[in-house]
Scaffold this active site. Structure first.
Site, mmCIF file in Angstrom:
data_model
loop_
_atom_site.group_PDB
_atom_site.id
_atom_site.type_symbol
_atom_site.label_atom_id
_atom_site.label_comp_id
_atom_site.label_asym_id
_atom_site.label_seq_id
_atom_site.Cartn_x
_atom_site.Cartn_y
_atom_site.Cartn_z
ATOM 1 N N GLU A 41 -0.594 6.947 -10.715
ATOM 2 C CA GLU A 41 -1.179 6.910 -9.573
ATOM 3 C C GLU A 41 -2.411 7.633 -9.591
ATOM 4 O O GLU A 41 -2.176 8.677 -10.078
ATOM 5 C CB GLU A 41 -0.452 7.502 -8.240
ATOM 6 C CG GLU A 41 0.230 6.216 -7.559
ATOM 7 C CD GLU A 41 0.849 6.913 -6.036
ATOM 8 O OE1 GLU A 41 0.226 7.913 -5.594
ATOM 9 O OE2 GLU A 41 1.883 6.494 -5.649
ATOM 10 N N LYS A 65 5.262 17.945 -9.204
ATOM 11 C CA LYS A 65 3.992 17.503 -9.238
ATOM 12 C C LYS A 65 3.392 18.710 -10.103
ATOM 13 O O LYS A 65 2.514 18.278 -10.939
ATOM 14 C CB LYS A 65 3.214 17.486 -7.886
ATOM 15 C CG LYS A 65 3.391 16.341 -7.231
ATOM 16 C CD LYS A 65 2.285 16.514 -5.818
ATOM 17 C CE LYS A 65 2.399 15.201 -5.130
ATOM 18 N NZ LYS A 65 3.696 14.546 -4.696
ATOM 19 N N ARG A 119 9.541 3.855 -11.670
ATOM 20 C CA ARG A 119 10.290 2.900 -11.009
ATOM 21 C C ARG A 119 9.456 1.531 -10.916
ATOM 22 O O ARG A 119 8.106 1.755 -11.039
ATOM 23 C CB ARG A 119 10.931 3.441 -9.716
ATOM 24 C CG ARG A 119 9.931 3.416 -8.637
ATOM 25 C CD ARG A 119 10.455 3.815 -7.295
ATOM 26 N NE ARG A 119 9.304 3.771 -6.379
ATOM 27 C CZ ARG A 119 8.480 4.753 -6.028
ATOM 28 N NH1 ARG A 119 8.674 5.796 -6.635
ATOM 29 N NH2 ARG A 119 7.611 4.645 -5.038
ATOM 30 N N HIS A 167 -6.788 5.063 -3.276
ATOM 31 C CA HIS A 167 -5.544 5.128 -4.126
ATOM 32 C C HIS A 167 -5.577 3.811 -4.952
ATOM 33 O O HIS A 167 -5.376 2.726 -4.531
ATOM 34 C CB HIS A 167 -4.467 5.013 -3.093
ATOM 35 C CG HIS A 167 -3.190 5.036 -3.725
ATOM 36 N ND1 HIS A 167 -2.169 5.736 -3.220
ATOM 37 C CD2 HIS A 167 -2.703 4.020 -4.617
ATOM 38 C CE1 HIS A 167 -1.056 5.318 -3.937
ATOM 39 N NE2 HIS A 167 -1.286 4.563 -4.779
ATOM 40 N N GLY A 218 4.317 10.938 -1.043
ATOM 41 C CA GLY A 218 3.837 10.099 0.206
ATOM 42 C C GLY A 218 3.490 10.931 1.381
ATOM 43 O O GLY A 218 3.669 10.698 2.572
ATOM 44 N N GLY A 219 2.957 12.100 0.982
ATOM 45 C CA GLY A 219 2.252 12.856 2.273
ATOM 46 C C GLY A 219 3.075 13.974 2.813
ATOM 47 O O GLY A 219 2.424 14.589 3.404
ATOM 48 N N HIS A 266 0.506 7.307 4.955
ATOM 49 C CA HIS A 266 1.105 7.160 3.809
ATOM 50 C C HIS A 266 2.053 6.102 3.341
ATOM 51 O O HIS A 266 2.629 5.831 2.479
ATOM 52 C CB HIS A 266 1.805 8.474 3.303
ATOM 53 C CG HIS A 266 0.812 9.395 3.443
ATOM 54 N ND1 HIS A 266 -0.143 9.601 2.780
ATOM 55 C CD2 HIS A 266 0.845 10.604 4.507
ATOM 56 C CE1 HIS A 266 -0.997 10.667 3.116
ATOM 57 N NE2 HIS A 266 -0.271 11.502 3.945
HETATM 58 C C1 MV4 Z 1 -4.958 13.676 -2.276
HETATM 59 C C2 MV4 Z 1 -5.956 13.099 -1.452
HETATM 60 C C3 MV4 Z 1 -7.505 13.567 -1.691
HETATM 61 N N1 MV4 Z 1 -7.644 14.667 -2.498
HETATM 62 N N2 MV4 Z 1 -5.194 14.659 -3.112
HETATM 63 C C4 MV4 Z 1 -1.640 11.097 -0.396
HETATM 64 C C5 MV4 Z 1 0.011 11.386 -0.443
HETATM 65 C C6 MV4 Z 1 -0.023 11.319 -2.043
HETATM 66 N N3 MV4 Z 1 0.045 10.079 -2.633
HETATM 67 C C7 MV4 Z 1 -1.177 12.224 -2.471
HETATM 68 N N4 MV4 Z 1 -2.091 11.627 -1.333
HETATM 69 C C8 MV4 Z 1 -3.549 12.244 -1.355
HETATM 70 N N5 MV4 Z 1 -3.721 12.965 -2.246
HETATM 71 C C9 MV4 Z 1 -6.637 15.236 -3.154
HETATM 72 N N6 MV4 Z 1 -6.744 16.049 -4.038
HETATM 73 C C10 MV4 Z 1 -5.664 11.828 -0.691
HETATM 74 C C11 MV4 Z 1 -4.337 11.449 -0.613
HETATM 75 C C12 MV4 Z 1 -4.020 10.319 0.067
HETATM 76 C C13 MV4 Z 1 -4.128 10.561 1.484
HETATM 77 C C14 MV4 Z 1 -4.472 11.845 1.990
HETATM 78 C C15 MV4 Z 1 -4.526 11.895 3.453
HETATM 79 C C16 MV4 Z 1 -4.391 11.074 4.180
HETATM 80 C C17 MV4 Z 1 -3.943 9.615 3.854
HETATM 81 C C18 MV4 Z 1 -3.767 9.482 2.357
HETATM 82 C C19 MV4 Z 1 -3.592 8.292 2.071
HETATM 83 C C20 MV4 Z 1 -3.482 8.135 0.359
HETATM 84 C C21 MV4 Z 1 -3.991 9.136 -0.238
#
Ligand code: MV4
Length: 643
Positions: free
Chosen positions: A274, A116, A296, A208, A164-165, A234
């Site tokens: 994303e 990342k 992918r 998202h 994926g968290g 996630h």
């Molecule tokens: C974040 C965010 C809010 N602020 N980053 C979730 C896993 C990966 N795809 C990145 N994710 C997130 N990154 C910032 N700066 C919110 C998410 C997020 C999320 C966060 C907590 C709980 C559920 C979530 C579901 C989708 C995305």
């Protein structure tokens, strides 16, 4: 175009790739593990090779065995699907070193997006907006804490190798930072073997939204966005395209950013950029930030296919075989709206625990696309993701597509194991979701109401009882009853037992007593009606009755053959309440018997059931013997008439 490809995957995505390959006249080679020997993708492919044990590490992750299979069968290319080896750069290099094509991006592109922090540096250089934060190499605790303070709480700590968290911690206040940092690092170390982290400003109530992109190594186009905000821990549950509330200005900005991201790494093939979006004040072009790029084809690609009319797997095969981009950006248009619901074998009340078992019944309705790797009779095993199918609907508008999804889920029939079908249906009826008010916290906020179980009605119980006795399946079966026959059936729903009394006056007409109610069951022109209402479809298997209503009501048959006792004053007759094999007869003519005494055993529905005397009496006639196959309603033992 290739003449033959090998699909290094299983389940629905393997089947999906084979379908497109077949349409293009490309021969296919499937690979399978021990557990997948009889799987649908094996049956669909032109050739199939066994590659090892059921555990992924013994089969679908064994790149060298898969490569050997491709070479031995003359496959010219390997399609990785998603998961497994699809984002393994070393495998990509091995495939290319062996002279085969990898249907996907280069190893370099995968590596560029694999971490990342490096990905964010690359994106900043490409002019792609990234979330405000720190993604430097200095991992000193105090440095990270200072950066977090400068960013401003709340912040998110994220594992650079994460996704994926995993390895992600939300920190609301400064005092929690070091604890969260240790926790995130520990998880990242375990999950990825890399405990480097970055720190970002937490975007409240995020959405998202991801952009489908496709590149030919030098140029890229986007195929519009998908909204995947409906997630639980996630895991995406329902995805859609386009994103609710998207504006032309926002779409143009996100599309340009996604294309820039893909072109910055010379991306080839299907990919997804994303973004996290602050939707708190509608969708604004200055409120989306790069999250990560998935190198992918993704699970949710069908919604993009539905709204663009483009077969992404066809594009993958064409570009991987050397063609340029099949369309220019101007030639890619958006039409209507689409949803995808992920149907899983999971125990929702038990916290969405993955479930296993054999699908005794699986029927998808017309009017929806169903991508599935299983059929009725197949088993969902504990070795892999317990996905049963992806159900995709399309409509001219979002509400039309959502209505179609609701209807498709309502008419999806699954029996033999627990699923999340009811949860999916509840989501389609969720008020906020229905009007497009989505964010990643929706499910968590409304989980209780979304997972509330619907108890069966008296009519449901009546129908289940009729099915349990076999009477439902055999309307008009021609047997005649000289007096109304009374049966008591014991069932259980969600572990709670109850009794239903069925009084049969003809093969097509019954009175049913349950929960203090009296209901009529009539079969008219082959359609059963309970109290005048059309009865839903039913399946009976292995002592379980499934009503295909309310996402599937499941009843356990406790004793489908409780004694068939006599109505009226005539001699008692023990009948076969359902077709089966007479296993044993325990009485002879002239024998005194007592109420509840077991007189015979009938084998039905893979279970043995005792047939008992409904009253004291003397056996007048034994009308059957061990080994007889008998129809439902066949008289087996007759007691002498009472004085
Ligand atoms: C974040 C965010 C809010 N602020 N980053 C979730 C896993 C990966 N795809 C990145 N994710 C997130 N990154 C910032 N700066 C919110 C998410 C997020 C999320 C966060 C907590 C709980 C559920 C979530 C579901 C989708 C995305």
């Amino acid at each position: 175009m290739f003449h033959k490809i090998l699909i290094a995957n299983r389940g629905e995505i393997a089947c999906r790739v084979i379908e497109t390959a077949r349409r293009l006249g490309v021969a296919t080679v499937a690979v399978y593990s021990d557990a997948d020997a009889d799987a649908r993708h094996v049956a669909m492919a032109d050739e199939a090779l066994h590659i090892g044990g059921s555990q992924p590490a013994q089969s679908y992750l064994r790149g060298e065995v898969i490569l050997r299979a491709a070479l031995d069968t003359g496959a010219e290319a390997i399609h990785p699907g998603y998961g497994f080896l699809s984002e393994n750069p070393d495998f990509v290099e091995q495939v290319k070193a062996a002279g085969l094509a990898f249907i996907g991006p280069s190893a370099q592109a995968i590596r560029a997006m694999g971490l990342k922090d490096a990905a964010k540096v690359l994106m900043e250089k490409a002019g792609v907006p990234v979330v405000p934060g720190y993604h430097g190499a200095d991992q000193d605790d105090a440095v990270l804490a200072r950066e977090a303070g400068q960013i401003g709480y709340p912040v998110l700590i994220k594992a650079v190798a994460g996704g994926g968290g995993k390895g992600m911690r939300l920190v609301e206040v400064e005092g929690e930072f070091f604890g969260a940092l240790d926790s995130a690092r520990a998880e990242a170390r375990t999950a990825f073997g890399n405990d480097d982290v970055l720190v970002e400003k937490y975007i409240e109530k995020p959405r998202h939204i991801e952009m489908q992109v496709f590149g030919d190594g030098s140029h890229a186009v986007h195929l519009y966005e998908r909204d995947c905000s409906l997630q639980r821990r996630h895991q995406k549950v329902i995805e859609e395209a386009p994103a609710p509330g998207m504006t032309d200005e926002m779409r143009a900005a996100m599309g340009a950013a996604a294309v820039a991201a893909a072109e910055a790494i010379g991306y080839t093939g299907a990919g997804t950029v994303e973004f996290i979006v602050d939707g708190s004040d509608g969708l604004k072009p200055d409120r989306f930030w790069f999250m990560e790029m998935n190198t992918r084809l993704q699970v949710e690609h069908p919604v993009t296919e539905a709204v663009t009319g483009i077969d992404l797997v066809e594009w993958q095969l064409r570009v991987a075989s050397g063609e340029g981009l099949p369309a220019s950006q101007d030639e890619i248009s958006l039409k209507g709206h689409a949803f995808e619901a992920r149907l899983y074998a999971e125990n929702v009340p038990a916290g969405f625990l993955p479930a296993t078992g054999t699908l005794t019944h699986l029927v998808f309705p017309d009017g929806a696309r169903a991508d599935s790797g299983v059929r009725a009779g197949d088993t969902i095993t504990p070795f892999y993701d317990p996905m049963i199918a992806k159900i995709i609907t399309h409509g001219a508008t979002r509400s039309a597509a959502l209505r179609r999804m609701g209807a498709a889920l309502k008419h999806t029939q699954v029996a033999g194991l627990v699923t999340n079908l009811g949860f999916l249906g509840a989501l389609t009826r969720h008020e906020g979701f229905s009007c497009g008010d989505v964010d990643t916290g929706l499910i968590a906020r409304d989980l209780v109401v979304l997972t509330a179980a619907t108890p069966p009605s008296a009519a449901d119980k009546a129908l289940a009882a009729l099915a349990a006795t076999g009477l439902l399946q055999r309307p008009g079966s021609g047997f005649h009853i000289w007096t109304p026959l009374r049966r008591v059936v014991r069932l259980a729903f969600a572990g709670e037992a109850f009794e239903v009394t069925v009084v049969t006056s003809s093969a097509d007409e019954h009175l049913v007593f349950v929960d203090g109610a009296q209901l009529s069951a009539l079969c008219l022109r082959g359609q059963w009606e309970i109290d005048g209402d059309r009865a839903p479809a039913v399946a009976v298997s292995n002592g379980v009755v499934t009503l295909f209503t309310n996402a599937g009501l499941v009843f356990d048959i406790i004793d489908p053959l409780a004694s068939a006792s006599e109505g009226g004053a005539t001699a008692g007759v023990i009948e076969a309440p359902m077709p089966g094999l007479v296993r044993e007869v325990f009485c002879v003519a002239g024998q005194k018997v007592t109420a509840g005494e077991r007189l015979a055993v009938l084998e039905a529905m893979k279970m043995e059931h005792g047939l008992t005397a409904a009253r004291d009496g003397v056996v007048a006639e034994v009308l059957t013997k061990a080994g007889d196959q008998v129809e439902a309603g066949a008289p087996l033992i007759r007691l002498e008439e009472e004085d």
